[in-house]
Design a protein around this motif. Structure first.
Motif, mmCIF file in Angstrom:
data_model
loop_
_atom_site.group_PDB
_atom_site.id
_atom_site.type_symbol
_atom_site.label_atom_id
_atom_site.label_comp_id
_atom_site.label_asym_id
_atom_site.label_seq_id
_atom_site.Cartn_x
_atom_site.Cartn_y
_atom_site.Cartn_z
ATOM 1 N N LEU A 39 0.877 -1.159 0.000
ATOM 2 C CA LEU A 39 0.000 0.000 0.000
ATOM 3 C C LEU A 39 0.919 1.214 0.000
ATOM 4 O O LEU A 39 1.608 1.485 0.990
ATOM 5 N N LEU A 40 0.974 1.923 -1.109
ATOM 6 C CA LEU A 40 1.855 3.074 -1.251
ATOM 7 C C LEU A 40 1.131 4.314 -0.741
ATOM 8 O O LEU A 40 0.096 4.712 -1.288
ATOM 9 N N VAL A 41 1.677 4.913 0.304
ATOM 10 C CA VAL A 41 1.058 6.080 0.917
ATOM 11 C C VAL A 41 1.865 7.307 0.523
ATOM 12 O O VAL A 41 2.998 7.502 0.977
ATOM 13 N N GLY A 42 1.293 8.119 -0.352
ATOM 14 C CA GLY A 42 2.007 9.289 -0.840
ATOM 15 C C GLY A 42 1.328 9.845 -2.076
ATOM 16 O O GLY A 42 0.227 9.407 -2.446
ATOM 17 N N PRO A 43 1.968 10.790 -2.764
ATOM 18 C CA PRO A 43 1.378 11.378 -3.969
ATOM 19 C C PRO A 43 1.121 10.333 -5.050
ATOM 20 O O PRO A 43 1.937 9.443 -5.273
ATOM 21 N N ALA A 44 -0.004 10.466 -5.724
ATOM 22 C CA ALA A 44 -0.392 9.487 -6.740
ATOM 23 C C ALA A 44 0.634 9.417 -7.867
ATOM 24 O O ALA A 44 0.932 8.337 -8.393
ATOM 25 N N GLU A 45 1.218 10.572 -8.240
ATOM 26 C CA GLU A 45 2.162 10.562 -9.349
ATOM 27 C C GLU A 45 3.460 9.846 -8.969
ATOM 28 O O GLU A 45 4.100 9.212 -9.820
ATOM 29 N N THR A 46 3.837 9.907 -7.701
ATOM 30 C CA THR A 46 5.028 9.192 -7.246
ATOM 31 C C THR A 46 4.771 7.685 -7.251
ATOM 32 O O THR A 46 5.613 6.898 -7.681
ATOM 33 N N ALA A 47 3.594 7.296 -6.779
ATOM 34 C CA ALA A 47 3.235 5.882 -6.796
ATOM 35 C C ALA A 47 3.173 5.351 -8.217
ATOM 36 O O ALA A 47 3.532 4.195 -8.487
ATOM 37 N N ALA A 48 2.755 6.200 -9.142
ATOM 38 C CA ALA A 48 2.645 5.772 -10.539
ATOM 39 C C ALA A 48 4.001 5.405 -11.121
ATOM 40 O O ALA A 48 4.095 4.528 -11.985
ATOM 41 N N GLU A 49 5.083 6.038 -10.644
ATOM 42 C CA GLU A 49 6.422 5.697 -11.117
ATOM 43 C C GLU A 49 6.771 4.256 -10.771
ATOM 44 O O GLU A 49 7.348 3.524 -11.577
ATOM 45 N N LEU A 50 6.427 3.848 -9.559
ATOM 46 C CA LEU A 50 6.723 2.483 -9.140
ATOM 47 C C LEU A 50 5.856 1.485 -9.908
ATOM 48 O O LEU A 50 6.358 0.480 -10.408
ATOM 49 N N VAL A 51 4.572 1.792 -10.004
ATOM 50 C CA VAL A 51 3.658 0.884 -10.703
ATOM 51 C C VAL A 51 4.084 0.717 -12.159
ATOM 52 O O VAL A 51 4.062 -0.389 -12.718
ATOM 53 N N GLY A 52 4.534 1.812 -12.779
ATOM 54 C CA GLY A 52 4.934 1.759 -14.181
ATOM 55 C C GLY A 52 6.176 0.937 -14.432
ATOM 56 O O GLY A 52 6.415 0.496 -15.559
ATOM 57 N N ALA A 53 6.991 0.713 -13.389
ATOM 58 C CA ALA A 53 8.218 -0.065 -13.545
ATOM 59 C C ALA A 53 8.000 -1.557 -13.354
ATOM 60 O O ALA A 53 8.928 -2.347 -13.539
ATOM 61 N N LEU A 54 6.774 -1.943 -13.005
ATOM 62 C CA LEU A 54 6.470 -3.349 -12.757
ATOM 63 C C LEU A 54 5.698 -3.950 -13.924
ATOM 64 O O LEU A 54 5.030 -3.233 -14.677
ATOM 65 N N ASP A 55 5.772 -5.268 -14.040
ATOM 66 C CA ASP A 55 4.949 -5.925 -15.054
ATOM 67 C C ASP A 55 3.510 -5.986 -14.527
ATOM 68 O O ASP A 55 3.252 -5.724 -13.347
ATOM 69 N N PRO A 56 2.530 -6.316 -15.388
ATOM 70 C CA PRO A 56 1.128 -6.284 -14.968
ATOM 71 C C PRO A 56 0.815 -7.165 -13.759
ATOM 72 O O PRO A 56 -0.002 -6.787 -12.911
ATOM 73 N N VAL A 57 1.461 -8.320 -13.675
ATOM 74 C CA VAL A 57 1.199 -9.206 -12.528
ATOM 75 C C VAL A 57 1.693 -8.551 -11.240
ATOM 76 O O VAL A 57 1.004 -8.561 -10.213
ATOM 77 N N GLN A 58 2.892 -7.984 -11.289
ATOM 78 C CA GLN A 58 3.435 -7.333 -10.106
ATOM 79 C C GLN A 58 2.645 -6.083 -9.738
ATOM 80 O O GLN A 58 2.368 -5.835 -8.560
ATOM 81 N N SER A 59 2.277 -5.298 -10.727
ATOM 82 C CA SER A 59 1.551 -4.057 -10.445
ATOM 83 C C SER A 59 0.173 -4.325 -9.852
ATOM 84 O O SER A 59 -0.389 -3.468 -9.174
ATOM 85 N N SER A 60 -0.368 -5.522 -10.072
ATOM 86 C CA SER A 60 -1.662 -5.862 -9.475
ATOM 87 C C SER A 60 -1.553 -6.016 -7.962
ATOM 88 O O SER A 60 -2.572 -6.059 -7.271
ATOM 89 N N ARG A 61 -0.323 -6.086 -7.460
ATOM 90 C CA ARG A 61 -0.103 -6.213 -6.015
ATOM 91 C C ARG A 61 0.146 -4.859 -5.355
ATOM 92 O O ARG A 61 0.579 -4.787 -4.212
ATOM 93 N N ILE A 62 -0.156 -3.789 -6.075
ATOM 94 C CA ILE A 62 0.050 -2.435 -5.573
ATOM 95 C C ILE A 62 -1.291 -1.740 -5.389
ATOM 96 O O ILE A 62 -2.164 -1.785 -6.254
ATOM 97 N N THR A 63 -1.446 -1.086 -4.241
ATOM 98 C CA THR A 63 -2.579 -0.209 -3.985
ATOM 99 C C THR A 63 -2.023 1.144 -3.576
ATOM 100 O O THR A 63 -0.974 1.224 -2.936
ATOM 101 N N VAL A 64 -2.721 2.196 -3.940
ATOM 102 C CA VAL A 64 -2.249 3.546 -3.650
ATOM 103 C C VAL A 64 -3.230 4.272 -2.744
ATOM 104 O O VAL A 64 -4.452 4.209 -2.960
ATOM 105 N N ARG A 65 -2.707 4.931 -1.726
ATOM 106 C CA ARG A 65 -3.507 5.811 -0.872
ATOM 107 C C ARG A 65 -2.909 7.218 -1.015
ATOM 108 O O ARG A 65 -1.901 7.538 -0.397
ATOM 109 N N PRO A 66 -3.536 8.077 -1.824
ATOM 110 C CA PRO A 66 -2.962 9.401 -2.094
ATOM 111 C C PRO A 66 -2.932 10.295 -0.849
ATOM 112 O O PRO A 66 -3.964 10.569 -0.244
ATOM 113 N N VAL A 67 -1.738 10.708 -0.472
ATOM 114 C CA VAL A 67 -1.532 11.648 0.637
ATOM 115 C C VAL A 67 -0.349 12.531 0.245
ATOM 116 O O VAL A 67 0.696 12.024 -0.174
ATOM 117 N N ARG A 68 -0.487 13.844 0.405
ATOM 118 C CA ARG A 68 0.568 14.749 -0.030
ATOM 119 C C ARG A 68 1.340 15.357 1.140
ATOM 120 O O ARG A 68 2.454 15.841 0.963
#
Length: 328
Positions: A39-68
């Motif tokens: 569960l990535l707690v932080g800005p959505a655009e920062t979390a998107a960098e991590l999600v974008g570096a993963l393959d679809p199977v790995q990225s399915s294990r990511i959830t984002v909670r936007p907090v600035r």
């Protein structure tokens, strides 16, 4: 969620070099453990960098909670009461949305938020940060390394109990030996707090058949021959920990077979909380995630708490799977 799944809330904005090193550390951990969900707690655009570096199977294990909002390292810990990434991560653990949390942000803010949000164990006034150091004779549990900076005899005595239970549960150390860090091993050495705590520890009681071996010195922490658990105040422990880590770096790394002490667990609150150094790099964040996974899968925090209330650790209830997170 599969039976071996563990969900860790990660403070994306915590640390001197956040968010870059936090994202890189999370990537290391995700790729090492297929059962790790974040569960990535932080800005959505920062979390998107991590999600974008993963393959679809790995990225399915990511959830984002936007907090600035972030509690800066220089700010007062009370700022953690606001809508910050640290508080949001603690809230995720409290509500069961995450099994544990990891932050490299302000230690004071993390301890404050965890104590307020998760609640302290009965009899624990000051939660303690505990680190495991690779010593010559085997692992040494050192506490406090930054949770409670002031030295009080009652706190030192209570932290000895926490350390003994942690050593037994997390590291399988039978009848752990406890030492009180001072400037000499003779009775009466040390400052007022140490001189008052020494007799308190001598009369116990201590869990897990632990025994108090008396005063120990700094070299006993790295040798490990006299004590399995070394107790000190958070100020001294933090300075000692960083000095030892610097020595490991000068010597080319920690002793073979044991990773460097890159993260500490918080004892005394009702949840699994891991704190990394503010100067943490990617490998340090990955190690912090590995520690959080290890503690949760072994039910370590729950079992330490049970020991302190008269229960016994039960290895049959471990959540351990064949896959463990390893930092590289």
């Amino acid at each position: 969620m599969t039976p071996g799944t563990v969900r860790i809330a990660v403070d994306l904005l915590g640390g001197d070099d956040a968010p870059d090193v936090v994202v890189d550390g999370a990537l290391l951990a995700m790729r090492a453990d297929p059962d790790l969900h974040l569960l990535l707690v932080g800005p959505a655009e920062t979390a998107a960098e991590l999600v974008g570096a993963l393959d679809p199977v790995q990225s399915s294990r990511i959830t984002v909670r936007p907090v600035r909002d972030v509690v800066a390292m220089s700010e007062h810990p009370v700022r953690a009461r606001g809508h910050s990434t640290i508080r949001a991560a603690v809230a995720a653990v409290r509500t069961g949305y995450a099994d544990a949390m990891v932050s490299a942000g302000s230690t004071g803010a993390t301890v404050t938020a965890a104590a307020l949000g998760l609640g302290r164990w009965p009899g624990v006034r000051q939660p303690a940060l505990v680190a495991t150091l690779p010593a010559v004779a085997g692992p040494v549990v050192l506490l406090d390394v930054g949770g409670a900076l002031e030295a009080h005899p009652a706190t030192l005595s209570r932290h000895a109990v926490l350390g003994a239970a942690f050593a037994a549960v997390a590291h399988g150390i039978a009848a752990p030996r406890i030492g009180l860090l001072s400037v000499g091993t003779e009775a009466g050495k040390g400052d007022r707090a140490r001189r008052a705590a020494d007799p308190l520890l001598s009369v116990g009681p201590l869990p897990c058949d632990a025994r108090y071996v008396g005063l120990v010195e700094g070299y006993d922490v790295t040798l490990g021959a006299r004590a399995d658990v070394v107790v000190t105040d958070g100020f001294t422990g933090n300075v000692l920990l960083k000095a030892i880590e610097g020595a490991y770096t000068m010597a080319g790394g920690a002793p073979a077979g044991v990773g460097a002490p890159r993260a500490a667990a918080l004892l005394g609150v009702s949840g699994t909380v891991v704190v990394c150094h503010g100067a943490a790099q990617a490998a340090d964040v990955a190690s912090g995630l590995a520690l959080a996974v290890h503690l949760w899968r072994r039910r370590a925090i729950e079992r330490v708490s049970a020991l302190l209330t008269g229960g016994e650790p039960d290895d049959r209830t471990d959540r351990t799977t064949d896959t463990e997170v390893t930092a590289s």
